[in-house]
Design an enzyme around this catalytic site. Structure first.
Site, PDB file in Angstrom:
ATOM      1  N   GLU A  68      23.832 -13.236  19.936  1.00 56.12           N
ATOM      2  CA  GLU A  68      24.479 -12.295  19.015  1.00 56.12           C
ATOM      3  C   GLU A  68      23.720 -10.971  18.958  1.00 56.12           C
ATOM      4  O   GLU A  68      22.602 -10.842  19.443  1.00 56.12           O
ATOM      5  CB  GLU A  68      24.527 -12.884  17.597  1.00 56.12           C
ATOM      6  CG  GLU A  68      25.880 -13.427  17.164  1.00 56.12           C
ATOM      7  CD  GLU A  68      26.873 -12.330  16.820  1.00 56.12           C
ATOM      8  OE1 GLU A  68      26.596 -11.135  17.078  1.00 56.12           O
ATOM      9  OE2 GLU A  68      27.949 -12.670  16.299  1.00 56.12           O
TER      10      GLU A  68
ATOM     11  N   ARG B  19      23.105 -18.465   5.221  1.00 60.23           N
ATOM     12  CA  ARG B  19      22.179 -17.838   6.168  1.00 60.23           C
ATOM     13  C   ARG B  19      22.604 -16.407   6.446  1.00 60.23           C
ATOM     14  O   ARG B  19      23.752 -16.003   6.213  1.00 60.23           O
ATOM     15  CB  ARG B  19      22.133 -18.607   7.492  1.00 60.23           C
ATOM     16  CG  ARG B  19      23.424 -18.563   8.304  1.00 60.23           C
ATOM     17  CD  ARG B  19      23.175 -19.073   9.716  1.00 60.23           C
ATOM     18  NE  ARG B  19      24.373 -19.191  10.530  1.00 60.23           N
ATOM     19  CZ  ARG B  19      24.944 -18.194  11.204  1.00 60.23           C
ATOM     20  NH1 ARG B  19      24.454 -16.974  11.127  1.00 60.23           N
ATOM     21  NH2 ARG B  19      26.020 -18.409  11.947  1.00 60.23           N
TER      22      ARG B  19
ATOM     23  N   ASN C 235      23.705 -13.345   8.823  1.00 58.53           N
ATOM     24  CA  ASN C 235      24.522 -13.235  10.024  1.00 58.53           C
ATOM     25  C   ASN C 235      24.354 -11.819  10.589  1.00 58.53           C
ATOM     26  O   ASN C 235      23.234 -11.309  10.621  1.00 58.53           O
ATOM     27  CB  ASN C 235      25.983 -13.572   9.715  1.00 58.53           C
ATOM     28  CG  ASN C 235      26.747 -14.035  10.946  1.00 58.53           C
ATOM     29  OD1 ASN C 235      26.240 -14.867  11.705  1.00 58.53           O
ATOM     30  ND2 ASN C 235      27.946 -13.529  11.142  1.00 58.53           N
TER      31      ASN C 235
ATOM     32  N   ASP D 200      28.848 -23.750   6.322  1.00 51.57           N
ATOM     33  CA  ASP D 200      30.150 -24.410   6.488  1.00 51.57           C
ATOM     34  C   ASP D 200      31.302 -23.413   6.518  1.00 51.57           C
ATOM     35  O   ASP D 200      32.471 -23.802   6.545  1.00 51.57           O
ATOM     36  CB  ASP D 200      30.376 -25.452   5.390  1.00 51.57           C
ATOM     37  CG  ASP D 200      30.374 -24.855   3.977  1.00 51.57           C
ATOM     38  OD1 ASP D 200      30.321 -23.614   3.843  1.00 51.57           O
ATOM     39  OD2 ASP D 200      30.419 -25.642   3.004  1.00 51.57           O
TER      40      ASP D 200
ATOM     41  N   ASN E  60      30.517 -10.000   9.705  1.00 48.41           N
ATOM     42  CA  ASN E  60      30.206  -9.746  11.109  1.00 48.41           C
ATOM     43  C   ASN E  60      30.062  -8.257  11.395  1.00 48.41           C
ATOM     44  O   ASN E  60      29.336  -7.568  10.701  1.00 48.41           O
ATOM     45  CB  ASN E  60      31.245 -10.429  12.010  1.00 48.41           C
ATOM     46  CG  ASN E  60      30.708 -11.720  12.611  1.00 48.41           C
ATOM     47  OD1 ASN E  60      29.581 -11.770  13.110  1.00 48.41           O
ATOM     48  ND2 ASN E  60      31.497 -12.774  12.573  1.00 48.41           N
TER      49      ASN E  60
ATOM     50  N   ASP F 114      34.667 -10.479  16.058  1.00 55.61           N
ATOM     51  CA  ASP F 114      33.266 -10.816  15.761  1.00 55.61           C
ATOM     52  C   ASP F 114      32.476  -9.508  15.673  1.00 55.61           C
ATOM     53  O   ASP F 114      32.781  -8.658  14.862  1.00 55.61           O
ATOM     54  CB  ASP F 114      32.748 -11.769  16.846  1.00 55.61           C
ATOM     55  CG  ASP F 114      31.524 -12.564  16.426  1.00 55.61           C
ATOM     56  OD1 ASP F 114      30.695 -12.036  15.672  1.00 55.61           O
ATOM     57  OD2 ASP F 114      31.373 -13.717  16.874  1.00 55.61           O
TER      58      ASP F 114
END
Length: 289
Positions: free
Chosen positions: A18, A98, A100, A118, A146, A196
């Site tokens: 990423e 978390r 990103n 999740d 994102n 994304d």
């Protein structure tokens, strides 16, 4: 779909590659393997890769004006100096959450996204962090935060919450630096993949990686799809311009969740790919902290 010749910038088996970012000061591409807890600093000219291993999942890493990198970790924002020393800039530990994707705006502030492991709806945020560790919560009802980027003139910010299947655009308040007036720039058909990570080029066009779509889309500033780049991996995650003239489009990919048959069909899944002379990118700003 435009058939383009993608080269391999780095053959690697990243689980969840990423966040590519060109570090102009070092002439290196910084990218992360989120679940592998790795920050990669790749010299495309030589193939040398300096790997920094973090103690937590790392959603993004960006160069710092003071040297080293700032990282969006599971529990908050941390900083590594040039010698590898670490400190926490800000902690916001939340069970099941978390860091990103993240991006640095033209003034050097970090915009850091979070998500639940999740991917529960509304479980993530988008926060703005300055060099002193002061935090502003910009969005607090995000599912998978994102791609984030800014127009060349600094008047607009582009943003992806993947669950919406949209690329959104905000106006930037020149007095406060905050964003307002959220509206769709483009909506991606779910059959084509999920938006994304993104980057913005010097013409103001927005390039978006499509997770599950084996492609990168380019949208004009008015939201028209004008270019589709086929990617030989089903899970491209993000893209960024780099190289000496910022003309090469680097694309990270992921192996996460693919079965053995899919991996056999996609030998480059998890690698970093590059499209030479794709366009002209904007210089990335280091984090001012």
């Amino acid at each position: 779909m435009t058939i383009a010749k993608l080269d391999v910038a780095q053959r690697v088996e990243a689980d969840l590659g990423e966040g590519p970012t060109w570090d102009a000061a070092a002439s290196r591409l910084i990218w992360v393997d989120i679940l592998g807890c790795e920050v990669h600093r790749l010299d495309p000219a030589t193939g040398a890769d300096d790997v920094l291993r973090t103690d937590q999942h790392v959603g993004a890493a960006k160069p710092r004006s003071a040297g080293g990198v700032v990282v969006n970790l599971r529990d908050g924002i941390g900083r590594y100096d040039s010698d590898g020393g670490f400190d926490w800039l800000v902690l916001w530990r939340e069970d099941g959450v978390r860091g990103n994707d993240a991006a640095v705006d033209p003034s050097g502030l970090l915009w850091a996204g979070t998500m639940r492991y999740d991917a529960a709806p509304g479980g993530g945020t988008l926060r703005r962090v300055d060099g002193a560790g002061d935090v502003v919560v910009v969005l607090d009802d995000v599912t998978i935060s994102n791609g984030t980027g800014w127009s060349p003139d600094g008047h607009f910010m582009y943003y992806v919450d993947t669950a919406t299947n949209r690329v959104d655009v905000f106006d930037i308040d020149v007095d406060t630096g905050l964003v307002r007036g959220r509206r769709p720039l483009a909506t991606v058909d779910v059959r084509l993949g999920a938006p994304d990570g993104l980057t913005v080029d010097a013409d103001g066009c927005v390039w978006v990686a499509l997770w599950g779509g084996s492609a990168v889309h380019r949208y004009t500033p008015d939201g028209a799809l004008d270019r589709v780049i086929g990617v030989p991996a089903s899970q491209p995650t993000a893209c960024a311009f780099g190289g000496p003239a910022l003309t090469d489009l680097f694309i990270t990919t992921a192996r996460h969740g693919l079965d053995e048959a899919s991996l056999a069909d996609q030998p480059l899944a998890g690698s970093v790919l590059v499209l030479p002379n794709a366009g002209i990118g904007l210089p990335s700003q280091p984090f001012a902290g």
